[in-house]
Design a protein around this motif. Structure first.
Motif, PDB file in Angstrom:
ATOM      1  N   HIS A  45       0.852  -1.193   0.000  1.00 53.57           N
ATOM      2  CA  HIS A  45       0.000   0.000   0.000  1.00 53.57           C
ATOM      3  C   HIS A  45       0.881   1.234   0.000  1.00 53.57           C
ATOM      4  CE1 HIS A  45       0.892   0.960   4.232  1.00 53.57           C
ATOM      5  NE2 HIS A  45       0.881  -0.343   4.419  1.00 53.57           N
ATOM      6  N   GLN A  46       0.276   2.343  -0.308  1.00 54.54           N
ATOM      7  CA  GLN A  46       0.994   3.614  -0.295  1.00 54.54           C
ATOM      8  C   GLN A  46       0.479   4.468   0.855  1.00 54.54           C
ATOM      9  OE1 GLN A  46       0.944   6.939  -3.527  1.00 54.54           O
ATOM     10  NE2 GLN A  46       2.551   5.487  -4.152  1.00 54.54           N
ATOM     11  N   ASP A  47       1.343   5.304   1.381  1.00 56.74           N
ATOM     12  CA  ASP A  47       0.989   6.205   2.480  1.00 56.74           C
ATOM     13  C   ASP A  47       1.686   7.534   2.237  1.00 56.74           C
ATOM     14  OD1 ASP A  47      -0.221   6.962   4.832  1.00 56.74           O
ATOM     15  OD2 ASP A  47       0.554   5.303   6.023  1.00 56.74           O
ATOM     16  N   ARG A  48       1.201   8.591   2.865  1.00 52.65           N
ATOM     17  CA  ARG A  48       1.855   9.879   2.728  1.00 52.65           C
ATOM     18  C   ARG A  48       2.303  10.389   4.084  1.00 52.65           C
ATOM     19  NH1 ARG A  48      -2.391  14.845   1.965  1.00 52.65           N
ATOM     20  NH2 ARG A  48      -4.074  14.094   3.325  1.00 52.65           N
ATOM     21  N   TRP A  49       3.285  11.295   4.029  1.00 48.45           N
ATOM     22  CA  TRP A  49       3.828  11.874   5.245  1.00 48.45           C
ATOM     23  C   TRP A  49       3.022  13.105   5.660  1.00 48.45           C
ATOM     24  CZ3 TRP A  49       7.134   9.171   7.966  1.00 48.45           C
ATOM     25  CH2 TRP A  49       7.969   8.257   7.326  1.00 48.45           C
ATOM     26  N   LEU A  50       2.839  13.236   6.969  1.00 48.09           N
ATOM     27  CA  LEU A  50       2.229  14.424   7.555  1.00 48.09           C
ATOM     28  C   LEU A  50       3.166  14.953   8.633  1.00 48.09           C
ATOM     29  CD1 LEU A  50      -1.432  13.127   7.971  1.00 48.09           C
ATOM     30  CD2 LEU A  50      -0.585  14.678   6.211  1.00 48.09           C
ATOM     31  N   CYS A  51       2.947  16.188   9.030  1.00 50.50           N
ATOM     32  CA  CYS A  51       3.732  16.772  10.119  1.00 50.50           C
ATOM     33  C   CYS A  51       2.925  16.742  11.408  1.00 50.50           C
ATOM     34  CB  CYS A  51       4.127  18.205   9.784  1.00 50.50           C
ATOM     35  SG  CYS A  51       5.358  18.302   8.462  1.00 50.50           S
ATOM     36  N   LEU A  52       3.606  16.512  12.493  1.00 51.74           N
ATOM     37  CA  LEU A  52       2.984  16.346  13.803  1.00 51.74           C
ATOM     38  C   LEU A  52       3.510  17.425  14.740  1.00 51.74           C
ATOM     39  CD1 LEU A  52       1.200  14.169  15.338  1.00 51.74           C
ATOM     40  CD2 LEU A  52       3.368  13.174  16.085  1.00 51.74           C
ATOM     41  N   ILE A  53       2.588  18.144  15.404  1.00 49.19           N
ATOM     42  CA  ILE A  53       2.976  19.164  16.381  1.00 49.19           C
ATOM     43  C   ILE A  53       2.063  19.061  17.596  1.00 49.19           C
ATOM     44  CG2 ILE A  53       3.860  20.763  14.641  1.00 49.19           C
ATOM     45  CD1 ILE A  53       1.223  22.355  15.036  1.00 49.19           C
ATOM     46  N   ALA A  54       2.479  19.653  18.704  1.00 50.52           N
ATOM     47  CA  ALA A  54       1.628  19.708  19.896  1.00 50.52           C
ATOM     48  C   ALA A  54       0.428  20.599  19.618  1.00 50.52           C
ATOM     49  CB  ALA A  54       2.415  20.245  21.087  1.00 50.52           C
ATOM     50  N   ASP A  55      -0.712  20.241  20.202  1.00 48.33           N
ATOM     51  CA  ASP A  55      -1.910  21.044  19.927  1.00 48.33           C
ATOM     52  C   ASP A  55      -1.830  22.439  20.539  1.00 48.33           C
ATOM     53  OD1 ASP A  55      -2.305  20.467  22.582  1.00 48.33           O
ATOM     54  OD2 ASP A  55      -4.198  19.406  22.312  1.00 48.33           O
ATOM     55  N   ASP A  56      -0.888  22.648  21.470  1.00 46.27           N
ATOM     56  CA  ASP A  56      -0.724  23.987  22.054  1.00 46.27           C
ATOM     57  C   ASP A  56       0.589  24.637  21.627  1.00 46.27           C
ATOM     58  OD1 ASP A  56       0.968  22.282  23.409  1.00 46.27           O
ATOM     59  OD2 ASP A  56       0.355  22.916  25.419  1.00 46.27           O
ATOM     60  N   ASN A  57       1.133  24.172  20.516  1.00 48.47           N
ATOM     61  CA  ASN A  57       2.371  24.779  20.027  1.00 48.47           C
ATOM     62  C   ASN A  57       2.135  26.258  19.707  1.00 48.47           C
ATOM     63  OD1 ASN A  57       4.522  25.646  18.240  1.00 48.47           O
ATOM     64  ND2 ASN A  57       5.079  23.493  18.043  1.00 48.47           N
ATOM     65  N   PRO A  58       2.845  27.160  20.374  1.00 47.48           N
ATOM     66  CA  PRO A  58       2.564  28.597  20.206  1.00 47.48           C
ATOM     67  C   PRO A  58       3.095  29.162  18.891  1.00 47.48           C
ATOM     68  CG  PRO A  58       4.446  28.300  21.657  1.00 47.48           C
ATOM     69  CD  PRO A  58       3.926  26.918  21.359  1.00 47.48           C
ATOM     70  N   ASP A  59       3.933  28.415  18.181  1.00 48.46           N
ATOM     71  CA  ASP A  59       4.582  28.952  16.991  1.00 48.46           C
ATOM     72  C   ASP A  59       3.842  28.628  15.699  1.00 48.46           C
ATOM     73  OD1 ASP A  59       6.923  29.917  18.450  1.00 48.46           O
ATOM     74  OD2 ASP A  59       7.394  27.790  18.710  1.00 48.46           O
ATOM     75  N   VAL A  60       2.906  27.678  15.758  1.00 45.75           N
ATOM     76  CA  VAL A  60       2.302  27.171  14.517  1.00 45.75           C
ATOM     77  C   VAL A  60       0.796  27.381  14.541  1.00 45.75           C
ATOM     78  CG1 VAL A  60       2.031  25.172  13.017  1.00 45.75           C
ATOM     79  CG2 VAL A  60       4.127  25.435  14.362  1.00 45.75           C
TER      80      VAL A  60
END
Length: 328
Positions: A167-182
């Motif tokens: 199967h194929q999959d794609r990459w995603l980015c993971l951050i904290a839900d309270d990350n103040p920078d994003v």
């Protein structure tokens, strides 16, 4: 070397002697008397022109050649067992068989779990064993593959062996839900400036590989050996990580994190099951390969490309550690 002149029973004796480092225990392990095992040791010493086991006080220690032969003899025994366990016919509903697959935690959690569910329904006598792959997969691929039934690994790491695409999959980015920078989107500048948590093995570091092609060197604060640890290394921090989409749903359930699209065209994961040609004509292995292809096709059919059900929409719909509607 003319194998027809060799007594292959000596391979069993060699393995037992090198692993037990005791003639009596080695004999008990393979069902030989102490005199018979002593005779086997003498024949092995003559063949290799080496002591193999050198007495030190009241015990034996392996010679340098003995150390080198210990793993090789174990591999040879495993390969012989697989050769002579090959079958001309195979009925999955009636047979008892164990299949051993090497995989990362991603491969076991995504494809392995789906395969195990199918076997539970269709082949109750079949056992699956998942083992964590090691750098030896790349360093000595043929030897590693000869001792297992398959290796779950994306394309681009090894080559020259038969494989079935899963199967194929794609990459995603993971951050904290309270990350103040994003906010709602990540930028390439943020990937360069934020600290990282990465899945890091000598032969498979997807974040570093893909970012290096963009001229970005991740500021790595944490390296882990399993993808499923990444959410916990990101939670409550300013860190960012890359994770496969099919693991993203587990990430948002297990930690206070959210997933965002990568701000670049990340090369997708093309997962495959690799195997050694020694299994080519084994009916049981042929069935396993066909079943793997079927399960992989099912996973592909459960992708997230339908309108309104993709990960991008899910990310915009909600955040946090609770369920995210539409995420896989």
């Amino acid at each position: 070397m003319n194998l027809s002149r060799l007594d292959l029973n000596l391979v069993l004796a060699l393995r037992a002697l090198l692993e037990e480092r005791n003639v009596t225990r080695a004999g008990e392990r393979v069902g030989l008397s102490q005199p018979a095992m002593s005779a086997a040791l003498s024949r092995l010493r003559r063949h290799f022109d080496d002591e193999l086991l050198a007495r030190t006080g009241n015990s034996y220690e392996l010679t340098p050649l003995g150390v080198a032969l210990r793993d090789r003899s174990a591999t040879a025994c495993d390969l012989l067992e697989r050769v002579f366990a090959s079958q001309a016919d195979f009925d999955p509903a009636a047979e008892s068989r164990e299949f051993t697959l090497l995989a990362s935690d991603y491969g076991a959690a995504v494809f392995g779990a789906a395969l195990a569910r199918d076997l539970h329904r269709e082949a109750p006598g079949i056992r699956l064993t998942f083992q964590h792959s090691t750098p030896a997969v790349v360093e000595n691929t043929a030897t590693v593959l000869s001792t297992v039934d398959g290796l779950l690994l994306p394309h681009g790491i090894i080559d020259g062996f038969p494989a079935v695409d899963l199967h194929q999959d794609r990459w995603l980015c993971l951050i904290a839900d309270d990350n103040p920078d994003v906010g709602d989107e990540l930028t390439l500048d943020q990937l360069s400036s934020l600290p990282w948590a990465v899945y890091q093995r000598p032969y498979d570091a997807p974040a570093a590989r893909q970012l290096s092609m963009l001229g970005i060197s991740p500021q790595v604060e944490v390296s882990v050996q399993t993808f499923q640890l990444l959410p916990h290394m990101v939670e409550g921090t300013r860190r960012v990580a890359m994770i496969q989409e099919r693991l993203a749903r587990k990430a948002v359930l297990s930690a206070a994190v959210r997933v965002l699209p990568c701000p670049f065209e990340a090369v997708p994961v093309q997962e495959a099951m690799w195997w050694h040609p020694v299994h080519a004509q084994d009916a049981a292995h042929i069935w396993l390969r066909r079943k793997a292809a079927e399960v992989g096709a099912t996973l592909t059919g459960h992708g997230t490309d339908e309108p309104g059900h993709g990960t991008d929409e899910a990310v915009r719909a909600g955040q946090g550690a609770g369920p995210v509607p539409g995420l896989l």
